[in-house]
Design an enzyme around this catalytic site. Sequence first.
Site, PDB file in Angstrom:
ATOM      1  N   HIS A 195     -16.728 -76.786  33.613  1.00 46.97           N
ATOM      2  CA  HIS A 195     -17.572 -77.136  34.769  1.00 46.97           C
ATOM      3  C   HIS A 195     -18.655 -76.089  35.022  1.00 46.97           C
ATOM      4  O   HIS A 195     -19.611 -76.362  35.740  1.00 46.97           O
ATOM      5  CB  HIS A 195     -16.694 -77.307  36.016  1.00 46.97           C
ATOM      6  N   ASP A 199     -25.605 -72.233  37.907  1.00 47.01           N
ATOM      7  CA  ASP A 199     -24.571 -73.194  38.295  1.00 47.01           C
ATOM      8  C   ASP A 199     -24.368 -74.193  37.177  1.00 47.01           C
ATOM      9  O   ASP A 199     -25.347 -74.628  36.552  1.00 47.01           O
ATOM     10  CB  ASP A 199     -24.993 -73.933  39.577  1.00 47.01           C
TER      11      ASP A 199
HETATM   12  O1  F6P Z   1     -16.723 -75.237  38.280  1.00 48.41           O
HETATM   13  C1  F6P Z   1     -16.281 -74.252  39.016  1.00 48.41           C
HETATM   14  C2  F6P Z   1     -15.018 -74.529  39.826  1.00 48.41           C
HETATM   15  O2  F6P Z   1     -13.873 -74.677  39.053  1.00 48.41           O
HETATM   16  C3  F6P Z   1     -15.210 -75.712  40.773  1.00 48.41           C
HETATM   17  O3  F6P Z   1     -14.049 -76.388  41.013  1.00 48.41           O
HETATM   18  C4  F6P Z   1     -15.514 -75.079  42.057  1.00 48.41           C
HETATM   19  O4  F6P Z   1     -16.897 -74.934  42.183  1.00 48.41           O
HETATM   20  C5  F6P Z   1     -14.898 -73.737  41.993  1.00 48.41           C
HETATM   21  O5  F6P Z   1     -14.850 -73.394  40.636  1.00 48.41           O
HETATM   22  C6  F6P Z   1     -13.567 -73.673  42.658  1.00 48.41           C
HETATM   23  O6  F6P Z   1     -13.124 -72.400  42.683  1.00 48.41           O
HETATM   24  P1  F6P Z   1     -11.750 -71.992  43.311  1.00 48.41           P
HETATM   25  O7  F6P Z   1     -10.748 -72.999  42.846  1.00 48.41           O
HETATM   26  O8  F6P Z   1     -11.520 -70.623  42.769  1.00 48.41           O
HETATM   27  O9  F6P Z   1     -11.957 -72.006  44.779  1.00 48.41           O
END
Ligand code: F6P
Length: 484
Positions: free
Chosen positions: A157, A364
């Site tokens: 992602h 991003d």
């Molecule tokens: O793509 C990045 C990601 O995995 C998305 O789910 C979100 O933007 C973020 O990281 C979530 O991070 P965390 O689970 O550490 O809060």
Amino acid sequence: MNLVVVSNRVARANSNEPMTGGLAAALLPVVENSGAIWVGSSGRLRDGAQKEPFAEIESLGAGTLAMIDLPAAHYGGYYEGFANSALWPALHSRSDLIRVTQGDYRSYREVNAFMARALLRFNKFDTGFWVQDYHFLALGAELREIGVKAPIGFFLHTPWPSHGVMEAVPHHRELIEAMLAYDLIGFQTDGDRDNFLCYVRTNLELTVHDDVVISPAGRTRAAVFPIGIDADKFAQQAAKSVTHPDVSRLRRSLNGERLAIGVDRLDYSKGLLNRVHAFDQMWTERPHLARTVSLLQIATPSRGTIEAYGQLQNEVARLVSDVNGRHGEVDWTPIRYLNKGFGQAVLAGLYRTAQVGVVTPLHDGMNLVAKEYIAAQNPADPGVLVLSKFAGAANELDAALLVNPHDIDGMARTIATALSMPLTERRMRYEAMMQKLRGHSIQQWFADFIGALRRSQADGTAPLAPDTPTLLPLRSAGSAARLH
Ligand code: F6P
């Protein structure tokens, strides 16, 4: 195919619950409709005495949610450590922020291996695994090592940086070799895929043929699947949400004043400081915009125990208070700054209320806030999206006002332009972007990836192209183990 989707964070069904990050929000509707099993962390930890992974299982629409308690001894080293203090900064080209120990890497690998063992209970006839994100780069290799022969796909992602940046990650070679246990690796953009393949060619000296990496572990296809949203559903939700009490209160409080909105996790990749500087500059150089436009910045706290995040939280709070102190009036607050999360339904209404959406990350993978902001607009009187050219979303949303978040003057100018854009131009840009969003829906993303995953294993048994080396094993269980 019985699909098992794996991610660190999972979402529960209630759309009013705040959700952190785009991944969980994006996967929820597709799991609900497809009947897949979604496996992730329960958020609770187990001690080492507990040998068997424990899963709490509940239904999620037509699908199933299975939440695993991860091992307490390794969770910190895995999540705050290797995943978010080595991989996350590197993937966002901030290798200067890498802070990890050998123990963190060991914990990361332990949690990947633990998750692989937990997944065995879901490995039935005709199962396919789809692993999400940088928390589980080595999960495919661990699954192969314990005998799983099923197709295994992976989707990243986040961005994938240039190979020089990736070299700053301890154990990068071992990890990326482990990734070659996957049959299919999906990226958000062409640039991310190309950077990955460049690493594979340059650092691993492997052959890449038509985006298929030929390695001792078999064949791995690298491809691009830009993640989308269900734009029409989000639009309906936004139209309904304008009567939500939070949204109504916001509207009343505006008193005819215009609003710009930013919604981000509190993360250094999101460019929050640059954005606040740009608003500061805009109000300084264009005093007529003071009192007539304010910024609602929602910055949901995230990964707070990591030093870089704690520091950022303090810096943003200090800067916001400085800007409010200098530009504010007894009856006007330039920046409404909120450190909490909101459910999707409320967010949809807030986006629709704002005349400008500011999505200006320094880097991003995609940024679904940009897509949701567009989908939430009133088609008769849409707002304007100001979007960083370094967000994956800029590839599709090229009718947004694209900015360089490092250019504060440029951003200040562009936000002012957005505020004065005539209706005909706003509608033209909105319609062009809605058309793109409808063409790349989340359902399409899901179907495209699963279709390619099915084909990728079939490809693995097809005869090799005449110009590829012939002494290459086809994928077999255990083959990835040699790469550790
Ligand atoms: O793509 C990045 C990601 O995995 C998305 O789910 C979100 O933007 C973020 O990281 C979530 O991070 P965390 O689970 O550490 O809060």
